[in-house]
Design a protein around this motif. Sequence first.
Motif, short mmCIF file in Angstrom:
data_model
loop_
_atom_site.label_atom_id
_atom_site.label_comp_id
_atom_site.label_asym_id
_atom_site.label_seq_id
_atom_site.Cartn_x
_atom_site.Cartn_y
_atom_site.Cartn_z
N ASN A 28 -6.89 -0.81 -3.47
CA ASN A 28 -6.95 0.64 -3.75
C ASN A 28 -5.77 1.12 -4.57
O ASN A 28 -5.52 2.30 -4.68
N CYS A 29 -5.04 0.20 -5.18
CA CYS A 29 -3.82 0.58 -5.88
C CYS A 29 -4.11 0.78 -7.35
O CYS A 29 -4.23 -0.04 -8.16
N PRO A 58 -2.76 -4.45 -3.62
CA PRO A 58 -3.84 -3.89 -2.78
C PRO A 58 -4.99 -3.36 -3.66
O PRO A 58 -4.77 -2.84 -4.75
N GLU A 112 0.84 -1.20 0.00
CA GLU A 112 0.00 0.00 0.00
C GLU A 112 0.87 1.25 0.00
O GLU A 112 0.57 2.22 -0.69
N CYS A 155 2.27 1.69 -3.44
CA CYS A 155 1.23 2.18 -4.35
C CYS A 155 1.07 3.70 -4.26
O CYS A 155 0.67 4.33 -5.23
#
Length: 88
Positions: A87-88, A85, A52, A55
Amino acid sequence: MVIFCFEGSSRGLSLCNMNDEGIEACKASVSEPNPVDPSAECCSALAGADLECLCSYKDNPELPLLGIDPALAMALPAKCNLTTPANC
């Protein structure tokens, strides 16, 4: 992979839980013009990294200036059989 944090002289540089050896092991896989498949050392370093955190650098305009192709960098976890991840 733009900002490096010093974590003591014995460990050198660290970025998102990747030390300088891990970063260096992955550089050939995220650099144009002829990127290579990630090495076992690269994948091992990436497995221990905070993905994360990594990213968060994907849209950094300085990456290309450092010879890092953001698209290649974003593809690296999948090439190492790691889950990127959400949200990447």
